[in-house]
Design a protein around this motif. Sequence first.
Motif, short mmCIF file in Angstrom:
data_model
loop_
_atom_site.label_atom_id
_atom_site.label_comp_id
_atom_site.label_asym_id
_atom_site.label_seq_id
_atom_site.Cartn_x
_atom_site.Cartn_y
_atom_site.Cartn_z
N TYR A 14 0.84 -1.19 0.00
CA TYR A 14 0.00 0.00 0.00
C TYR A 14 0.88 1.24 0.00
CZ TYR A 14 1.04 -0.24 4.97
OH TYR A 14 1.69 -0.33 6.17
N TYR A 15 0.26 2.31 -0.43
CA TYR A 15 0.97 3.57 -0.48
C TYR A 15 0.70 4.41 0.76
CZ TYR A 15 2.08 2.54 -5.29
OH TYR A 15 2.56 1.94 -6.44
N SER A 16 1.55 5.38 0.99
CA SER A 16 1.43 6.20 2.19
C SER A 16 0.14 7.01 2.19
CB SER A 16 2.62 7.16 2.26
OG SER A 16 2.42 8.12 3.28
N ALA A 17 -0.41 7.19 3.38
CA ALA A 17 -1.61 8.01 3.53
C ALA A 17 -1.34 9.47 3.20
CB ALA A 17 -2.14 7.90 4.95
N ARG A 18 -0.07 9.82 3.14
CA ARG A 18 0.25 11.22 2.82
C ARG A 18 -0.30 11.63 1.47
NH1 ARG A 18 5.09 9.78 5.41
NH2 ARG A 18 6.07 9.23 3.45
N ASN A 19 -0.49 10.66 0.57
CA ASN A 19 -1.08 11.00 -0.72
C ASN A 19 -2.46 11.61 -0.55
OD1 ASN A 19 1.11 10.15 -2.19
ND2 ASN A 19 0.33 8.08 -2.47
N PHE A 20 -3.21 11.05 0.39
CA PHE A 20 -4.53 11.63 0.65
C PHE A 20 -4.41 12.91 1.46
CE2 PHE A 20 -7.04 7.97 -0.78
CZ PHE A 20 -8.13 8.64 -1.29
N ARG A 21 -3.47 12.95 2.36
CA ARG A 21 -3.30 14.16 3.17
C ARG A 21 -2.95 15.36 2.29
NH1 ARG A 21 -5.88 13.38 7.85
NH2 ARG A 21 -5.05 11.64 9.06
N ASN A 22 -2.28 15.11 1.19
CA ASN A 22 -1.86 16.21 0.31
C ASN A 22 -2.99 16.74 -0.56
OD1 ASN A 22 0.73 16.10 1.28
ND2 ASN A 22 1.47 14.72 -0.32
N ILE A 23 -4.10 15.99 -0.62
CA ILE A 23 -5.25 16.45 -1.39
C ILE A 23 -6.02 17.46 -0.55
CG2 ILE A 23 -7.42 15.76 -2.47
CD1 ILE A 23 -6.16 13.04 -2.96
N ALA A 24 -6.43 18.52 -1.17
CA ALA A 24 -7.17 19.54 -0.44
C ALA A 24 -8.38 18.92 0.25
CB ALA A 24 -7.63 20.64 -1.40
N THR A 25 -8.64 19.38 1.48
CA THR A 25 -9.70 18.78 2.30
C THR A 25 -11.03 18.69 1.55
OG1 THR A 25 -8.65 19.60 4.31
CG2 THR A 25 -10.97 18.96 4.46
N GLY A 26 -11.40 19.69 0.87
CA GLY A 26 -12.68 19.69 0.18
C GLY A 26 -12.76 18.72 -0.98
N ASN A 27 -11.62 18.25 -1.46
CA ASN A 27 -11.62 17.35 -2.62
C ASN A 27 -11.54 15.88 -2.25
OD1 ASN A 27 -11.64 19.59 -4.25
ND2 ASN A 27 -9.42 19.62 -4.55
N ARG A 28 -11.26 15.57 -0.99
CA ARG A 28 -11.01 14.18 -0.63
C ARG A 28 -12.22 13.29 -0.84
NH1 ARG A 28 -7.75 15.65 4.89
NH2 ARG A 28 -5.91 16.54 3.87
N GLU A 29 -13.39 13.76 -0.48
CA GLU A 29 -14.60 12.95 -0.68
C GLU A 29 -14.82 12.67 -2.16
OE1 GLU A 29 -18.37 13.64 1.32
OE2 GLU A 29 -17.32 14.91 2.76
N GLY A 30 -14.64 13.68 -2.97
CA GLY A 30 -14.85 13.51 -4.41
C GLY A 30 -13.87 12.53 -5.02
N VAL A 31 -12.60 12.65 -4.64
CA VAL A 31 -11.58 11.73 -5.15
C VAL A 31 -11.90 10.31 -4.70
CG1 VAL A 31 -9.16 11.07 -4.99
CG2 VAL A 31 -9.78 13.47 -5.31
N THR A 32 -12.30 10.16 -3.45
CA THR A 32 -12.64 8.83 -2.92
C THR A 32 -13.80 8.23 -3.69
OG1 THR A 32 -11.93 9.51 -0.70
CG2 THR A 32 -13.31 7.55 -0.87
N ARG A 33 -14.85 9.00 -3.90
CA ARG A 33 -16.03 8.49 -4.62
C ARG A 33 -15.66 8.10 -6.05
NH1 ARG A 33 -18.97 12.45 -1.69
NH2 ARG A 33 -18.60 13.95 -3.36
N ASP A 34 -14.84 8.91 -6.71
CA ASP A 34 -14.45 8.60 -8.09
C ASP A 34 -13.66 7.29 -8.15
OD1 ASP A 34 -15.66 10.88 -8.98
OD2 ASP A 34 -13.82 12.06 -9.11
N LEU A 35 -12.75 7.13 -7.18
CA LEU A 35 -11.94 5.93 -7.16
C LEU A 35 -12.79 4.70 -6.86
CD1 LEU A 35 -9.15 4.79 -7.45
CD2 LEU A 35 -8.69 5.37 -5.07
N LEU A 36 -13.75 4.85 -5.97
CA LEU A 36 -14.64 3.74 -5.65
C LEU A 36 -15.55 3.40 -6.83
CD1 LEU A 36 -15.63 4.72 -2.01
CD2 LEU A 36 -13.86 3.14 -2.77
N ALA A 37 -15.97 4.41 -7.55
CA ALA A 37 -16.81 4.18 -8.72
C ALA A 37 -16.05 3.38 -9.76
CB ALA A 37 -17.28 5.51 -9.30
N TYR A 38 -14.78 3.73 -9.95
CA TYR A 38 -13.96 2.96 -10.90
C TYR A 38 -13.77 1.53 -10.41
CZ TYR A 38 -10.08 1.05 -13.41
OH TYR A 38 -9.31 0.21 -14.16
N THR A 39 -13.55 1.39 -9.10
CA THR A 39 -13.38 0.08 -8.51
C THR A 39 -14.58 -0.81 -8.80
OG1 THR A 39 -12.03 0.93 -6.69
CG2 THR A 39 -13.16 -1.16 -6.31
#
Length: 282
Positions: A66-91
Amino acid sequence: MKKKLILRFFTIVNVMVITAWSLSVGVLLSFKTSPLYEDVWAQLGLSKVKASNSIKESFLNGYLQYYSARNFRNIATGNREGVTRDLLAYTKEYVQGEEFRNAYLEYRNNQKPKEPVLPQTPEAVRAKYIADTKAAIENLEKTLKAVNDAEMKKSLNESLEMFKQNLSDAEKNKSELLNLMIEGEKSGYEYKKQTYANDLAAWENTYPASPNGYIKQRLQEMLDATEGVDYNAQLVVKGDKKYFVNKAYENKSSNWKMAFRAGKEVTATARAFAQAWLKELK
């Protein structure tokens, strides 16, 4: 079956998306070329080659990198939910495809326990025993010719007489030792058959015939692992590492800790997605 894969998580968001990346079984992801997914990979600091190789290698080695959680920490707070949903949708889209289905079925078949080899017949056991005993007699006779020490000669002669008696008994079908060996071959096979039956049942439970059954297991594992995470837990720095102030948290699973590092925003989004997906699969 000794081998039950205890899957770990691929990225912090993989507290949920393990269902795709872990189950791809080394099949390289056919990433979409749409700007939406390209943006997701970019924000997570992933590349097609790196992600694909990690998936492949993690399965070859029996655990997930697995990759470091810092990748998510570096994403702007307001964008994390959107990035998560997009990744889950692809999954979800990927694991419902034919490529994943074929990969899973092949992987499942490779994990199937092997049936035990049939036991040797009494005739085969007897023939081998006689041949081995004759070879032992021949070797002892050769050794005796080269030995001068009286005590050693005496000991070797005693062994030689024992082997000759064993050979005579076996050739006359009067050997108790040979009968024990024949019974041992039978009982050993019966034990292996029972072990195989148990392994087969475990295999069928761990690797359901339908990919959806396997996906459900991975989703439930994710939900179990990320339940009750204390996102307000305090950390203390010791040397170059961080530790929980509450020592009980140090005994939590690595997946629980990964969910903590990902943060409530990411993990809550993943859990909600997993729960909804599970309802669809029932």
